[in-house]
Design a protein around this motif. Structure first.
Motif, PDB file in Angstrom:
ATOM      1  N   VAL A 174      -0.417   3.099  18.525  1.00  0.00           N
ATOM      2  CA  VAL A 174       0.078   2.275  19.629  1.00  0.00           C
ATOM      3  C   VAL A 174      -0.369   2.837  20.973  1.00  0.00           C
ATOM      4  N   SER A 175      -0.504   4.145  21.056  1.00  0.00           N
ATOM      5  CA  SER A 175      -0.967   4.769  22.297  1.00  0.00           C
ATOM      6  C   SER A 175      -2.382   4.300  22.653  1.00  0.00           C
ATOM      7  N   ASP A 176      -3.253   4.199  21.640  1.00  0.00           N
ATOM      8  CA  ASP A 176      -4.617   3.697  21.888  1.00  0.00           C
ATOM      9  C   ASP A 176      -4.579   2.247  22.359  1.00  0.00           C
ATOM     10  N   MET A 177      -3.712   1.464  21.753  1.00  0.00           N
ATOM     11  CA  MET A 177      -3.594   0.066  22.173  1.00  0.00           C
ATOM     12  C   MET A 177      -3.055  -0.022  23.595  1.00  0.00           C
ATOM     13  N   ALA A 178      -2.067   0.810  23.893  1.00  0.00           N
ATOM     14  CA  ALA A 178      -1.514   0.837  25.251  1.00  0.00           C
ATOM     15  C   ALA A 178      -2.591   1.218  26.270  1.00  0.00           C
ATOM     16  N   ASP A 179      -3.464   2.149  25.904  1.00  0.00           N
ATOM     17  CA  ASP A 179      -4.563   2.514  26.794  1.00  0.00           C
ATOM     18  C   ASP A 179      -5.474   1.313  27.046  1.00  0.00           C
ATOM     19  N   GLY A 180      -5.750   0.540  26.000  1.00  0.00           N
ATOM     20  CA  GLY A 180      -6.554  -0.674  26.160  1.00  0.00           C
ATOM     21  C   GLY A 180      -5.893  -1.677  27.082  1.00  0.00           C
ATOM     22  N   LEU A 181      -4.585  -1.822  26.948  1.00  0.00           N
ATOM     23  CA  LEU A 181      -3.852  -2.748  27.812  1.00  0.00           C
ATOM     24  C   LEU A 181      -3.831  -2.254  29.260  1.00  0.00           C
ATOM     25  N   ASP A 206       0.829  -1.208   0.000  1.00  0.00           N
ATOM     26  CA  ASP A 206       0.000   0.000   0.000  1.00  0.00           C
ATOM     27  C   ASP A 206       0.861   1.255   0.000  1.00  0.00           C
ATOM     28  N   ALA A 207       0.380   2.265  -0.687  1.00  0.00           N
ATOM     29  CA  ALA A 207       1.102   3.534  -0.761  1.00  0.00           C
ATOM     30  C   ALA A 207       0.996   4.313   0.543  1.00  0.00           C
ATOM     31  N   HIS A 208      -0.150   4.181   1.233  1.00  0.00           N
ATOM     32  CA  HIS A 208      -0.353   4.931   2.480  1.00  0.00           C
ATOM     33  C   HIS A 208      -0.118   4.012   3.677  1.00  0.00           C
ATOM     34  N   ILE A 209       0.935   4.286   4.390  1.00  0.00           N
ATOM     35  CA  ILE A 209       1.279   3.522   5.595  1.00  0.00           C
ATOM     36  C   ILE A 209       1.279   4.504   6.758  1.00  0.00           C
ATOM     37  N   ASP A 210       0.632   4.109   7.856  1.00  0.00           N
ATOM     38  CA  ASP A 210       0.641   4.966   9.042  1.00  0.00           C
ATOM     39  C   ASP A 210       0.928   4.132  10.284  1.00  0.00           C
ATOM     40  N   GLY A 211       0.696   4.691  11.447  1.00  0.00           N
ATOM     41  CA  GLY A 211       1.020   4.047  12.713  1.00  0.00           C
ATOM     42  C   GLY A 211       0.257   2.761  12.982  1.00  0.00           C
ATOM     43  N   ARG A 212      -0.782   2.501  12.200  1.00  0.00           N
ATOM     44  CA  ARG A 212      -1.530   1.270  12.422  1.00  0.00           C
ATOM     45  C   ARG A 212      -0.751   0.029  12.021  1.00  0.00           C
ATOM     46  N   VAL A 213       0.291   0.188  11.192  1.00  0.00           N
ATOM     47  CA  VAL A 213       1.151  -0.973  10.917  1.00  0.00           C
ATOM     48  C   VAL A 213       1.935  -1.340  12.173  1.00  0.00           C
ATOM     49  N   ASP A 214       2.268  -0.344  12.978  1.00  0.00           N
ATOM     50  CA  ASP A 214       2.949  -0.612  14.254  1.00  0.00           C
ATOM     51  C   ASP A 214       2.004  -1.332  15.213  1.00  0.00           C
ATOM     52  N   VAL A 215       0.739  -0.950  15.194  1.00  0.00           N
ATOM     53  CA  VAL A 215      -0.263  -1.628  16.020  1.00  0.00           C
ATOM     54  C   VAL A 215      -0.339  -3.098  15.610  1.00  0.00           C
ATOM     55  N   PHE A 216      -0.360  -3.356  14.308  1.00  0.00           N
ATOM     56  CA  PHE A 216      -0.397  -4.738  13.815  1.00  0.00           C
ATOM     57  C   PHE A 216       0.828  -5.506  14.318  1.00  0.00           C
ATOM     58  N   SER A 217       2.002  -4.901  14.230  1.00  0.00           N
ATOM     59  CA  SER A 217       3.230  -5.563  14.696  1.00  0.00           C
ATOM     60  C   SER A 217       3.170  -5.841  16.192  1.00  0.00           C
ATOM     61  N   PHE A 218       2.679  -4.884  16.958  1.00  0.00           N
ATOM     62  CA  PHE A 218       2.534  -5.060  18.398  1.00  0.00           C
ATOM     63  C   PHE A 218       1.531  -6.176  18.685  1.00  0.00           C
ATOM     64  N   GLY A 219       0.445  -6.221  17.907  1.00  0.00           N
ATOM     65  CA  GLY A 219      -0.548  -7.288  18.061  1.00  0.00           C
ATOM     66  C   GLY A 219       0.045  -8.653  17.754  1.00  0.00           C
ATOM     67  N   GLU A 229      -7.410 -11.189  24.809  1.00  0.00           N
ATOM     68  CA  GLU A 229      -7.510 -11.747  23.467  1.00  0.00           C
ATOM     69  C   GLU A 229      -8.209 -10.761  22.527  1.00  0.00           C
ATOM     70  N   ALA A 230      -9.223 -10.069  23.024  1.00  0.00           N
ATOM     71  CA  ALA A 230      -9.933  -9.082  22.202  1.00  0.00           C
ATOM     72  C   ALA A 230      -9.002  -7.941  21.791  1.00  0.00           C
ATOM     73  N   ILE A 231      -8.150  -7.507  22.692  1.00  0.00           N
ATOM     74  CA  ILE A 231      -7.168  -6.465  22.378  1.00  0.00           C
ATOM     75  C   ILE A 231      -6.229  -6.959  21.288  1.00  0.00           C
ATOM     76  N   CYS A 232      -5.759  -8.176  21.433  1.00  0.00           N
ATOM     77  CA  CYS A 232      -4.857  -8.774  20.453  1.00  0.00           C
ATOM     78  C   CYS A 232      -5.532  -8.863  19.085  1.00  0.00           C
ATOM     79  N   CYS A 233      -6.732  -9.353  19.055  1.00  0.00           N
ATOM     80  CA  CYS A 233      -7.453  -9.529  17.787  1.00  0.00           C
ATOM     81  C   CYS A 233      -7.760  -8.189  17.122  1.00  0.00           C
ATOM     82  N   LYS A 234      -8.077  -7.178  17.912  1.00  0.00           N
ATOM     83  CA  LYS A 234      -8.323  -5.856  17.346  1.00  0.00           C
ATOM     84  C   LYS A 234      -7.048  -5.300  16.732  1.00  0.00           C
TER      85      LYS A 234
END
Length: 97
Positions: A84-91, A6-19, A66-71
């Motif tokens: 990643v900050s949003d994911m960290a808040d969930g954790l 994809d041409a547009h990459i943002d911080g959500r790829v980091d979320v995927f890696s963290f997941g 598990e829900a955090i991981c799957c999201k």
């Protein structure tokens, strides 16, 4: 996004890696494996991801974690944590319970 090129990459790829890391911690197994990069890319792009509890039914994986991981591992970036900050808040919220 990276596997599709994809041409547009943002911080959500980091979320995927963290997941992905969280998945491997919970399941004690790799989510992806293959003989070649193309096999791994095929798994990422075309196959549904199992939940950690499906890969490791003998582990006591909390539903909320598990829900955090799957999201974090949602294929459609719009459905993931926005960064990643949003994911960290969930954790943190999970940890506080």
């Amino acid at each position: 996004e990276l596997a599709r090129g994809d041409a547009h990459i943002d911080g959500r790829v980091d979320v995927f890696s963290f997941g992905l890391i969280l998945f491997e911690i919970l399941a004690h197994r790799q989510l992806f494996s293959g003989e070649s990069i193309s096999e791994v890319v095929e798994q990422i792009l075309k196959k549904p991801f199992p939940k950690p509890s499906e890969m490791a039914p003998d582990h006591d994986i909390p539903n909320e974690l598990e829900a955090i991981c799957c999201k974090a591992l949602e294929k459609d970036a719009k459905n993931r944590f926005q960064d990643v900050s949003d994911m960290a808040d969930g954790l943190k919220k999970y940890r506080a319970t």
